[in-house]
Design a protein around this motif. Structure first.
Motif, PDB file in Angstrom:
ATOM      1  N   GLN A   1     -42.458  13.263  -3.895  1.00  0.00           N
ATOM      2  CA  GLN A   1     -43.063  12.484  -2.724  1.00  0.00           C
ATOM      3  C   GLN A   1     -42.278  11.680  -2.246  1.00  0.00           C
ATOM      4  O   GLN A   1     -41.697  10.631  -2.922  1.00  0.00           O
ATOM      5  CB  GLN A   1     -44.428  11.917  -3.225  1.00  0.00           C
ATOM      6  N   VAL A   2     -41.837  11.823  -0.979  1.00  0.00           N
ATOM      7  CA  VAL A   2     -41.031  10.746  -0.244  1.00  0.00           C
ATOM      8  C   VAL A   2     -41.626   9.630   0.072  1.00  0.00           C
ATOM      9  O   VAL A   2     -42.658   9.548   0.564  1.00  0.00           O
ATOM     10  CB  VAL A   2     -40.470  11.626   1.166  1.00  0.00           C
ATOM     11  N   HIS A   3     -41.078   8.333  -0.339  1.00  0.00           N
ATOM     12  CA  HIS A   3     -41.608   7.166  -0.153  1.00  0.00           C
ATOM     13  C   HIS A   3     -40.594   6.258   0.696  1.00  0.00           C
ATOM     14  O   HIS A   3     -39.533   5.943   0.149  1.00  0.00           O
ATOM     15  CB  HIS A   3     -41.960   6.636  -1.330  1.00  0.00           C
ATOM     16  N   LEU A   4     -41.042   5.744   1.707  1.00  0.00           N
ATOM     17  CA  LEU A   4     -40.349   4.767   2.618  1.00  0.00           C
ATOM     18  C   LEU A   4     -40.872   3.363   2.693  1.00  0.00           C
ATOM     19  O   LEU A   4     -42.056   3.280   2.706  1.00  0.00           O
ATOM     20  CB  LEU A   4     -40.021   5.288   4.147  1.00  0.00           C
ATOM     21  N   VAL A   5     -40.271   2.255   2.448  1.00  0.00           N
ATOM     22  CA  VAL A   5     -40.533   1.042   2.396  1.00  0.00           C
ATOM     23  C   VAL A   5     -39.705   0.208   3.315  1.00  0.00           C
ATOM     24  O   VAL A   5     -38.334   0.079   2.905  1.00  0.00           O
ATOM     25  CB  VAL A   5     -40.521   0.398   0.960  1.00  0.00           C
ATOM     26  N   GLU A   6     -40.335  -0.222   4.475  1.00  0.00           N
ATOM     27  CA  GLU A   6     -39.589  -1.067   5.301  1.00  0.00           C
ATOM     28  C   GLU A   6     -39.845  -2.695   4.649  1.00  0.00           C
ATOM     29  O   GLU A   6     -40.779  -3.037   4.410  1.00  0.00           O
ATOM     30  CB  GLU A   6     -40.074  -1.060   6.648  1.00  0.00           C
ATOM     31  N   SER A   7     -38.820  -3.369   5.421  1.00  0.00           N
ATOM     32  CA  SER A   7     -38.972  -4.847   5.016  1.00  0.00           C
ATOM     33  C   SER A   7     -38.105  -5.612   5.976  1.00  0.00           C
ATOM     34  O   SER A   7     -37.051  -4.897   6.675  1.00  0.00           O
ATOM     35  CB  SER A   7     -38.546  -5.295   3.703  1.00  0.00           C
ATOM     36  N   GLY A   8     -38.072  -6.918   6.177  1.00  0.00           N
ATOM     37  CA  GLY A   8     -37.320  -7.703   7.126  1.00  0.00           C
ATOM     38  C   GLY A   8     -38.070  -8.162   8.288  1.00  0.00           C
ATOM     39  O   GLY A   8     -37.498  -8.799   9.183  1.00  0.00           O
ATOM     40  N   GLY A   9     -39.023  -7.630   8.562  1.00  0.00           N
ATOM     41  CA  GLY A   9     -39.908  -7.903   9.994  1.00  0.00           C
ATOM     42  C   GLY A   9     -40.197  -9.697   9.937  1.00  0.00           C
ATOM     43  O   GLY A   9     -40.171 -10.045   9.029  1.00  0.00           O
ATOM     44  N   GLY A  10     -40.703 -10.047  10.918  1.00  0.00           N
ATOM     45  CA  GLY A  10     -41.149 -11.360  11.008  1.00  0.00           C
ATOM     46  C   GLY A  10     -41.200 -12.050  12.411  1.00  0.00           C
ATOM     47  O   GLY A  10     -41.341 -10.953  13.510  1.00  0.00           O
ATOM     48  N   SER A  11     -41.078 -12.956  12.478  1.00  0.00           N
ATOM     49  CA  SER A  11     -41.447 -13.686  13.936  1.00  0.00           C
ATOM     50  C   SER A  11     -40.095 -14.474  14.357  1.00  0.00           C
ATOM     51  O   SER A  11     -39.604 -15.201  13.402  1.00  0.00           O
ATOM     52  CB  SER A  11     -42.802 -14.775  13.855  1.00  0.00           C
ATOM     53  N   VAL A  12     -39.844 -14.577  15.444  1.00  0.00           N
ATOM     54  CA  VAL A  12     -38.368 -15.273  15.802  1.00  0.00           C
ATOM     55  C   VAL A  12     -38.489 -15.444  17.282  1.00  0.00           C
ATOM     56  O   VAL A  12     -39.397 -14.831  18.171  1.00  0.00           O
ATOM     57  CB  VAL A  12     -37.586 -14.067  15.562  1.00  0.00           C
ATOM     58  N   GLN A  13     -37.855 -16.344  17.765  1.00  0.00           N
ATOM     59  CA  GLN A  13     -37.633 -16.824  18.978  1.00  0.00           C
ATOM     60  C   GLN A  13     -36.694 -15.894  19.901  1.00  0.00           C
ATOM     61  O   GLN A  13     -35.928 -15.272  19.166  1.00  0.00           O
ATOM     62  CB  GLN A  13     -37.264 -18.191  19.217  1.00  0.00           C
ATOM     63  N   ALA A  14     -37.059 -15.767  20.983  1.00  0.00           N
ATOM     64  CA  ALA A  14     -36.046 -15.007  22.040  1.00  0.00           C
ATOM     65  C   ALA A  14     -34.466 -15.395  21.656  1.00  0.00           C
ATOM     66  O   ALA A  14     -34.074 -16.802  21.744  1.00  0.00           O
ATOM     67  CB  ALA A  14     -36.343 -15.158  23.455  1.00  0.00           C
ATOM     68  N   GLY A  15     -33.777 -14.442  21.553  1.00  0.00           N
ATOM     69  CA  GLY A  15     -32.329 -14.765  21.470  1.00  0.00           C
ATOM     70  C   GLY A  15     -32.072 -14.780  19.783  1.00  0.00           C
ATOM     71  O   GLY A  15     -30.794 -15.025  19.539  1.00  0.00           O
ATOM     72  N   GLY A  16     -32.970 -14.771  19.079  1.00  0.00           N
ATOM     73  CA  GLY A  16     -32.645 -14.892  17.589  1.00  0.00           C
ATOM     74  C   GLY A  16     -32.316 -13.458  17.077  1.00  0.00           C
ATOM     75  O   GLY A  16     -32.288 -12.356  17.877  1.00  0.00           O
ATOM     76  N   SER A  17     -32.237 -13.182  15.874  1.00  0.00           N
ATOM     77  CA  SER A  17     -31.721 -12.078  15.142  1.00  0.00           C
ATOM     78  C   SER A  17     -32.722 -11.609  13.901  1.00  0.00           C
ATOM     79  O   SER A  17     -33.286 -12.450  13.433  1.00  0.00           O
ATOM     80  CB  SER A  17     -30.342 -12.036  14.666  1.00  0.00           C
ATOM     81  N   LEU A  18     -32.866 -10.595  13.688  1.00  0.00           N
ATOM     82  CA  LEU A  18     -33.526 -10.235  12.381  1.00  0.00           C
ATOM     83  C   LEU A  18     -32.836  -8.689  11.844  1.00  0.00           C
ATOM     84  O   LEU A  18     -32.296  -8.106  12.671  1.00  0.00           O
ATOM     85  CB  LEU A  18     -35.083  -9.620  12.669  1.00  0.00           C
ATOM     86  N   ARG A  19     -32.794  -8.567  10.574  1.00  0.00           N
ATOM     87  CA  ARG A  19     -32.517  -7.368  10.104  1.00  0.00           C
ATOM     88  C   ARG A  19     -33.391  -6.661   9.307  1.00  0.00           C
ATOM     89  O   ARG A  19     -33.942  -7.245   8.458  1.00  0.00           O
ATOM     90  CB  ARG A  19     -31.406  -7.632   9.053  1.00  0.00           C
ATOM     91  N   LEU A  20     -33.946  -5.526   9.726  1.00  0.00           N
ATOM     92  CA  LEU A  20     -34.849  -4.564   9.043  1.00  0.00           C
ATOM     93  C   LEU A  20     -34.093  -3.874   7.792  1.00  0.00           C
ATOM     94  O   LEU A  20     -33.022  -3.123   8.229  1.00  0.00           O
ATOM     95  CB  LEU A  20     -35.423  -3.798  10.154  1.00  0.00           C
ATOM     96  N   SER A  21     -34.977  -3.442   7.000  1.00  0.00           N
ATOM     97  CA  SER A  21     -34.402  -2.540   5.963  1.00  0.00           C
ATOM     98  C   SER A  21     -35.387  -1.487   5.483  1.00  0.00           C
ATOM     99  O   SER A  21     -36.598  -1.754   5.798  1.00  0.00           O
ATOM    100  CB  SER A  21     -33.973  -3.195   4.445  1.00  0.00           C
TER     101      SER A  21
END
Length: 123
Positions: A1-21
């Motif tokens: 069975q295929v399983h996908l797990v995302e991470s890296g979300g969150g809250s940030v101010q405009a102009g900021g950066s995030l990296r999702l996996s």
């Protein structure tokens, strides 16, 4: 069975950066293409970034071109979405998806989805 797990979300101010996996397990097809979608409240799910499994070519939605970068590890089991210069309009639940190729993904055939990770950008 295929399983996908995302991470890296969150809250940030405009102009900021995030990296999702997004880590995929249990995937047994010989080829894999990966993508990120997002869905904001009251809006339809939209494709954000795509990466072809056979040649690594990338495609981006118009609203994120030049700001977001999709990549994957050498084993092609994990995809990343680097998001820079974030805007409040980028606020959404972000999903990763995998399929043997992007044509199948567009037809939702043999396509698997993660549970989603929330990204909130404040002004």
């Amino acid at each position: 069975q295929v399983h996908l797990v995302e991470s890296g979300g969150g809250s940030v101010q405009a102009g900021g950066s995030l990296r999702l996996s997004c880590a995929a397990s249990g995937y047994t097809y010989s080829s894999i293409s990966m993508a990120w979608f997002r869905q904001a409240p009251g809006k339809e799910r939209e494709g954000v970034a795509f990466i072809y499994g056979d040649n690594g070519r990338t495609v981006y939605g118009d609203s994120v071109k030049g700001r977001f970068t999709i990549s994957q590890d050498n084993a092609k089991t994990t995809t990343y979405l680097q998001m820079n210069s974030l805007k409040p309009a980028d606020t959404a639940l972000y999903y990763c998806a995998v399929a043997p190729n992007l044509r199948m993904m567009s037809e939702r055939v043999n396509t698997y989805w993660g549970q989603g990770t929330q990204v909130t950008v404040s002004s």
